[in-house]
Scaffold this active site. Structure first.
Site, mmCIF file in Angstrom:
data_model
loop_
_atom_site.group_PDB
_atom_site.id
_atom_site.type_symbol
_atom_site.label_atom_id
_atom_site.label_comp_id
_atom_site.label_asym_id
_atom_site.label_seq_id
_atom_site.Cartn_x
_atom_site.Cartn_y
_atom_site.Cartn_z
ATOM 1 N N HIS A 241 -2.994 14.829 0.674
ATOM 2 C CA HIS A 241 -4.197 14.360 -0.036
ATOM 3 C C HIS A 241 -5.414 15.233 0.262
ATOM 4 O O HIS A 241 -6.153 15.633 -0.629
ATOM 5 C CB HIS A 241 -4.539 12.928 0.398
ATOM 6 C CG HIS A 241 -3.384 11.997 0.396
ATOM 7 N ND1 HIS A 241 -3.001 11.302 -0.720
ATOM 8 C CD2 HIS A 241 -2.512 11.626 1.378
ATOM 9 C CE1 HIS A 241 -1.959 10.548 -0.435
ATOM 10 N NE2 HIS A 241 -1.641 10.723 0.831
HETATM 11 C C1 BDR Z 1 -5.784 9.333 3.290
HETATM 12 O O1 BDR Z 1 -5.485 8.497 4.415
HETATM 13 C C2 BDR Z 1 -5.243 9.271 5.552
HETATM 14 O O2 BDR Z 1 -4.160 8.775 6.271
HETATM 15 C C3 BDR Z 1 -5.019 10.686 5.065
HETATM 16 O O3 BDR Z 1 -5.471 11.612 6.034
HETATM 17 C C4 BDR Z 1 -5.815 10.760 3.786
HETATM 18 O O4 BDR Z 1 -7.147 11.150 4.021
HETATM 19 C C5 BDR Z 1 -4.747 9.062 2.222
HETATM 20 O O5 BDR Z 1 -4.755 7.704 1.854
#
Ligand code: BDR
Ligand code: CA
Length: 331
Positions: A241
């Site tokens: 992400h």
């Molecule tokens: C987001 O949640 C975190 O665990 C990841 O780093 C990312 O920023 C995804 O939902």
């Protein structure tokens, strides 16, 4: 372009940092400072991780500071099952002292000019909300804000409707959208989930990094994330992400974007962190977000491939690179 990264490394945050450091080495941008939010692990642990990742990417001098230790109103929940006990999967950063004057770093960065300054948030929005309260004049000067978070008309990854970063501190997300001086570029789950890393691609990326120190840690960091995704039914691969968010923030990837007015649910436990997005102007409120609705994922990967190779060249002491090489996907 100068970049201020507020993150919670975190495995996908680590990939984002690896990209940003390559772009910094290439003279594409100046990584101004890195601050951390409490999210995947505690803010101080995130800062230790960030400092270590920067050093493994040959950029140990970038200022790093730990941000607010707790969400605005709720108790902190971390996610060791997703990112490992200390946030870097099966790898561990050495303990070290970290600064906590994160908001001073932000003020300094803004005072040096805000037109070219990009704030990228890849963790919960706690620091940004606190900054808006504590330094309203500086906050009002921010011109470019990109956030990874939320699910917009899409299933959540933490509850049926909520994404992790917004779920951890829904009050912060709600408050920032209510006060933001510019529409926030929102990279939400429906798009960021598409940035999928699989083992063959990881192998190619690690090879591309050559002798760069982060190369030897990345397989053990990422193996944990692959296993987590497999455990939750996503297959033996990983959603990066935060890496995609950074590429979008820098304007490197073609995207489709929709103007929207965003609100975030903070009062109810059931809907905690859920995004309500008005894409049709029904609330008759000013748009406060540019919601990214699609992104060119193959071109994003091409950029990452190029950036990781560039790390190898920097590590090997490539003079052309130090003289101001321009990072391009086709290199
Ligand atoms: C987001 O949640 C975190 O665990 C990841 O780093 C990312 O920023 C995804 O939902
Ligand atoms: Ca993150």
């Amino acid at each position: 372009m100068r970049v201020l990264l507020d993150c919670d490394p975190g495995i996908d945050d680590t990939f984002a940092l690896t990209y940003l450091t390559a772009a910094h080495h290439a003279g594409e941008l100046e990584l101004d400072c890195v601050t951390t939010t409490a999210g995947n692990v505690e803010a101080e642990q995130c800062a230790q991780n960030a400092a270590w990742v920067l050093a493994q990417c040959n950029l140990p001098a970038i200022p790093v500071a730990a941000g607010e230790p707790q969400p605005l109103e709720l108790a902190l929940t971390t996610t060791p099952e997703t990112h490992g006990e200390t946030g870097l999967g099966y790898a561990h950063a050495p303990a070290r002292h970290v600064a906590t004057d994160w908001d001073m770093l932000w003020c300094d960065a803004i005072e040096r000019g805000s037109e070219d300054l990009h704030l990228i948030v890849t963790g919960p929005m706690t620091n940004l909300a606190v900054f808006a309260r504590r330094h309203p004049r500086h906050f009002a000067q921010l011109r470019h804000i990109t956030v990874m978070g939320g699910s917009v008309n899409y299933p959540g990854n933490t509850t049926p409707t909520a994404e992790w970063n917004f779920w951890v501190d829904p009050h912060a997300a709600q408050e920032v959208f209510a006060r933001t001086p510019v529409p926030i570029t929102l990279c939400s789950l429906g798009v960021t989930e598409q940035m999928l890393l699989d083992p063959p691609r990881l192998e190619r990326l690690v090879a591309a990094l050559g002798e760069t120190p982060i190369a030897s840690a990345l397989p053990e960091i990422t193996r944990f994330y692959f296993e987590f995704h497999e455990d939750v039914g996503e297959g033996y691969r990983a959603q990066l992400h935060d890496l995609l968010t950074v590429l979008i923030a820098l304007g490197r990837v073609d995207t489709a974007v929709a103007e929207a007015t965003i609100d975030v649910e903070a009062a109810s436990e059931l809907m905690r962190g859920t995004v309500a997005a008005d894409l049709r102007g029904m609330w008759e409120r000013e748009p406060n977000a540019r919601v990214v609705t699609s992104a060119d994922i193959p071109s994003a990967w091409a950029l990452v491939d190029a950036a990781f190779s560039l790390h190898a060249r920097f590590t090997a002491g490539d003079e052309q690179l130090k003289a101001g090489y321009h990072l391009k996907a086709e290199e």
